[in-house]
Design a protein around this motif. Structure first.
Motif, PDB file in Angstrom:
ATOM      1  N   GLY A 236       0.796  -1.220   0.000  1.00 53.21           N
ATOM      2  CA  GLY A 236       0.000   0.000   0.000  1.00 53.21           C
ATOM      3  C   GLY A 236       0.830   1.271   0.000  1.00 53.21           C
ATOM      4  N   LEU A 237       2.008   1.194  -0.616  1.00 56.26           N
ATOM      5  CA  LEU A 237       2.908   2.346  -0.653  1.00 56.26           C
ATOM      6  C   LEU A 237       3.035   2.866  -2.088  1.00 56.26           C
ATOM      7  N   PRO A 238       2.939   4.172  -2.302  1.00 50.07           N
ATOM      8  CA  PRO A 238       3.063   4.719  -3.660  1.00 50.07           C
ATOM      9  C   PRO A 238       4.462   4.511  -4.230  1.00 50.07           C
ATOM     10  N   LEU A 239       4.514   4.316  -5.541  1.00 54.99           N
ATOM     11  CA  LEU A 239       5.786   4.189  -6.259  1.00 54.99           C
ATOM     12  C   LEU A 239       5.724   5.109  -7.478  1.00 54.99           C
ATOM     13  N   LYS A 240       6.728   5.927  -7.635  1.00 53.13           N
ATOM     14  CA  LYS A 240       6.783   6.815  -8.793  1.00 53.13           C
ATOM     15  C   LYS A 240       7.899   6.329  -9.712  1.00 53.13           C
ATOM     16  N   GLU A 241       7.512   5.874 -10.899  1.00 55.05           N
ATOM     17  CA  GLU A 241       8.441   5.225 -11.815  1.00 55.05           C
ATOM     18  C   GLU A 241       8.922   6.186 -12.906  1.00 55.05           C
ATOM     19  N   ILE A 242      10.192   6.064 -13.203  1.00 53.73           N
ATOM     20  CA  ILE A 242      10.766   6.771 -14.352  1.00 53.73           C
ATOM     21  C   ILE A 242      11.469   5.724 -15.207  1.00 53.73           C
ATOM     22  N   ARG A 243      10.936   5.483 -16.384  1.00 56.12           N
ATOM     23  CA  ARG A 243      11.542   4.495 -17.276  1.00 56.12           C
ATOM     24  C   ARG A 243      12.571   5.199 -18.156  1.00 56.12           C
ATOM     25  N   ILE A 244      13.752   4.643 -18.221  1.00 60.84           N
ATOM     26  CA  ILE A 244      14.806   5.275 -19.018  1.00 60.84           C
ATOM     27  C   ILE A 244      15.081   4.461 -20.276  1.00 60.84           C
ATOM     28  N   ASP A 245      15.660   5.108 -21.258  1.00 57.63           N
ATOM     29  CA  ASP A 245      16.087   4.444 -22.489  1.00 57.63           C
ATOM     30  C   ASP A 245      17.599   4.223 -22.399  1.00 57.63           C
ATOM     31  N   PRO A 246      18.043   2.963 -22.364  1.00 65.53           N
ATOM     32  CA  PRO A 246      19.483   2.716 -22.210  1.00 65.53           C
ATOM     33  C   PRO A 246      20.295   2.997 -23.472  1.00 65.53           C
ATOM     34  N   VAL A 247      19.628   3.156 -24.611  1.00 68.62           N
ATOM     35  CA  VAL A 247      20.346   3.374 -25.868  1.00 68.62           C
ATOM     36  C   VAL A 247      20.965   4.787 -25.857  1.00 68.62           C
ATOM     37  N   GLY A 248      22.269   4.818 -25.964  1.00 68.35           N
ATOM     38  CA  GLY A 248      22.970   6.092 -25.963  1.00 68.35           C
ATOM     39  C   GLY A 248      22.961   6.792 -24.622  1.00 68.35           C
ATOM     40  N   TYR A 249      22.677   6.041 -23.558  1.00 64.83           N
ATOM     41  CA  TYR A 249      22.555   6.650 -22.231  1.00 64.83           C
ATOM     42  C   TYR A 249      23.903   7.231 -21.793  1.00 64.83           C
ATOM     43  N   ASP A 250      23.903   8.475 -21.337  1.00 65.17           N
ATOM     44  CA  ASP A 250      25.156   9.152 -21.018  1.00 65.17           C
ATOM     45  C   ASP A 250      24.954  10.155 -19.889  1.00 65.17           C
ATOM     46  N   ASN A 251      24.374   9.677 -18.778  1.00 67.23           N
ATOM     47  CA  ASN A 251      24.182  10.542 -17.616  1.00 67.23           C
ATOM     48  C   ASN A 251      25.292  10.310 -16.599  1.00 67.23           C
ATOM     49  N   ASN A 252      25.551  11.301 -15.780  1.00 66.28           N
ATOM     50  CA  ASN A 252      26.525  11.185 -14.703  1.00 66.28           C
ATOM     51  C   ASN A 252      25.987  11.858 -13.451  1.00 66.28           C
ATOM     52  N   ALA A 253      24.736  11.526 -13.085  1.00 68.13           N
ATOM     53  CA  ALA A 253      24.098  12.212 -11.966  1.00 68.13           C
ATOM     54  C   ALA A 253      24.215  11.439 -10.655  1.00 68.13           C
ATOM     55  N   THR A 254      24.093  10.110 -10.739  1.00 65.50           N
ATOM     56  CA  THR A 254      24.136   9.283  -9.530  1.00 65.50           C
ATOM     57  C   THR A 254      24.684   7.909  -9.882  1.00 65.50           C
ATOM     58  N   ASP A 255      25.076   7.130  -8.868  1.00 66.82           N
ATOM     59  CA  ASP A 255      25.775   5.862  -9.129  1.00 66.82           C
ATOM     60  C   ASP A 255      25.019   4.936 -10.065  1.00 66.82           C
ATOM     61  N   PHE A 256      23.716   4.974 -10.010  1.00 66.27           N
ATOM     62  CA  PHE A 256      22.886   4.174 -10.918  1.00 66.27           C
ATOM     63  C   PHE A 256      23.375   4.306 -12.360  1.00 66.27           C
ATOM     64  N   ASP A 257      23.725   5.514 -12.753  1.00 66.22           N
ATOM     65  CA  ASP A 257      24.074   5.783 -14.149  1.00 66.22           C
ATOM     66  C   ASP A 257      25.303   5.000 -14.619  1.00 66.22           C
ATOM     67  N   ALA A 258      26.189   4.644 -13.702  1.00 62.34           N
ATOM     68  CA  ALA A 258      27.417   3.953 -14.101  1.00 62.34           C
ATOM     69  C   ALA A 258      27.154   2.540 -14.603  1.00 62.34           C
ATOM     70  N   PHE A 259      26.025   1.934 -14.190  1.00 64.72           N
ATOM     71  CA  PHE A 259      25.756   0.537 -14.521  1.00 64.72           C
ATOM     72  C   PHE A 259      24.922   0.372 -15.789  1.00 64.72           C
TER      73      PHE A 259
END
Length: 314
Positions: A236-259
């Motif tokens: 019963g807890l809300p979840l806010k999802e952001i789906r990303i496109d891995p093609v050409g992904y080139d972010n450097n905002a948080t550790d998630f981006d490195a993987f």
């Protein structure tokens, strides 16, 4: 020869003396009660509590402060009955010409492996960075909360009688400097040829101004998003999802981006940064223990622990 022997004796004596002067940084046992445990860890890492040395961590920004934080984290991992390991790395600047002027980046990730209860080559990685963004920024929410969440989840998983996968907990260095630590850990995983089931990164898990208990996740993995969605619905807890496109992904905002670029199934989770419900004190002296919503941190921890229990027993 005698002088060489004397020098050797002096070096050994000096090393032993330095070792004996190094105090433990955990001042007492980590509380068993979950919120007390998380308050203790966040307080120790953000300067609200004195460490065993008598010092306070004003921030985890300078090399010396990060070294103290690492020593603390190694002790912390040890309380789980898990061997704490160091990954020391050197990383060049993005522009090689800068290396001619400045030193390359040097840092150390701290990690440990909670083994599966049976034979398994599969790894689930739980990661959070331990450095803070600026000098004199205590980094309570960013990101002592992520460390407290992972510690509590792994402690709960360690009590389970069945774990069908190995659990890795890793605390990254230098997230605030273009994710250098997490990128180095990606290289370690590749070098050691881990069979990676999934990677879960937690950053800033301590702010919920609107009180809706929503957790924000971002991923390109349908299976990971479904796992978080299903359990959140059950609780019963809300979840806010952001789906990303891995093609050409080139972010450097948080550790998630490195993987993402290497193709690992990865999910990032935390307070609702992209949905405008996130601490206003990030990278400032105001990111203190007193700003942390510990009820929210505990809610997110319980949710993640439930998800990880399912993944380790399936």
């Amino acid at each position: 020869m005698k002088s060489a022997y004397a020098l050797l004796v002096l070096l050994i004596a000096t090393a032993c003396g330095q070792q004996s002067r190094t105090p433990g940084l955990l001042t007492a046992a980590i509380p068993g009660e979950r919120m007390a445990c998380q308050k203790r860890i966040v307080g120790d890492l953000s300067g609200a509590n004195p460490l065993g040395s008598g010092d306070f961590l004003a921030s985890r920004w300078s090399p010396g402060e990060r070294s103290t934080a690492r020593a603390y984290l190694k002790e912390l991992i040890g309380t789980l009955g898990v061997e704490a390991r160091e990954q020391t790395y050197t990383s060049p600047n993005l522009n090689p010409a800068i290396d001619l002027i400045l030193e390359p980046f040097r840092g150390t990730n701290i990690y440990g492996v909670l083994p599966a209860t049976g034979t398994s080559d599969s790894y689930i990685v739980l990661g959070a960075h331990y450095d803070s963004g600026k000098r004199n920024a205590p980094g309570a929410i960013d990101n002592a909360t992520g460390i407290a969440l992972i510690y509590d989840v792994v402690r709960e998983l360690a009590r389970e009688s069945v774990r069908n996968r190995n659990i890795v907990l890793v605390f990254f260095d230098q997230e605030e400097e273009e994710l250098i630590g997490s990128k180095a850990f990606v290289r370690l995983m590749k070098r050691e040829a881990w069979d990676v089931h999934s990677v879960h990164c937690f950053d800033m898990v301590g702010w919920d101004a609107d009180g809706d208990r929503a957790m924000e996740v971002f991923s390109a993995s349908d299976s990971l998003l479904a796992a978080y969605r299903t359990t959140s619905r059950e609780l019963g807890l809300p979840l806010k999802e952001i789906r990303i496109d891995p093609v050409g992904y080139d972010n450097n905002a948080t550790d998630f981006d490195a993987f993402v670029p290497v193709g690992h199934p990865v999910i990032g989770a935390g307070e609702c940064y992209y949905h405008k419900d996130s601490t206003p004190y990030k990278d400032t002296p105001g990111d203190t223990f007193d700003t942390v919503d510990f009820d929210y941190l505990l809610s997110c921890t319980r949710r993640v622990a439930t998800i990880l229990k399912k993944m380790t027993t399936e």
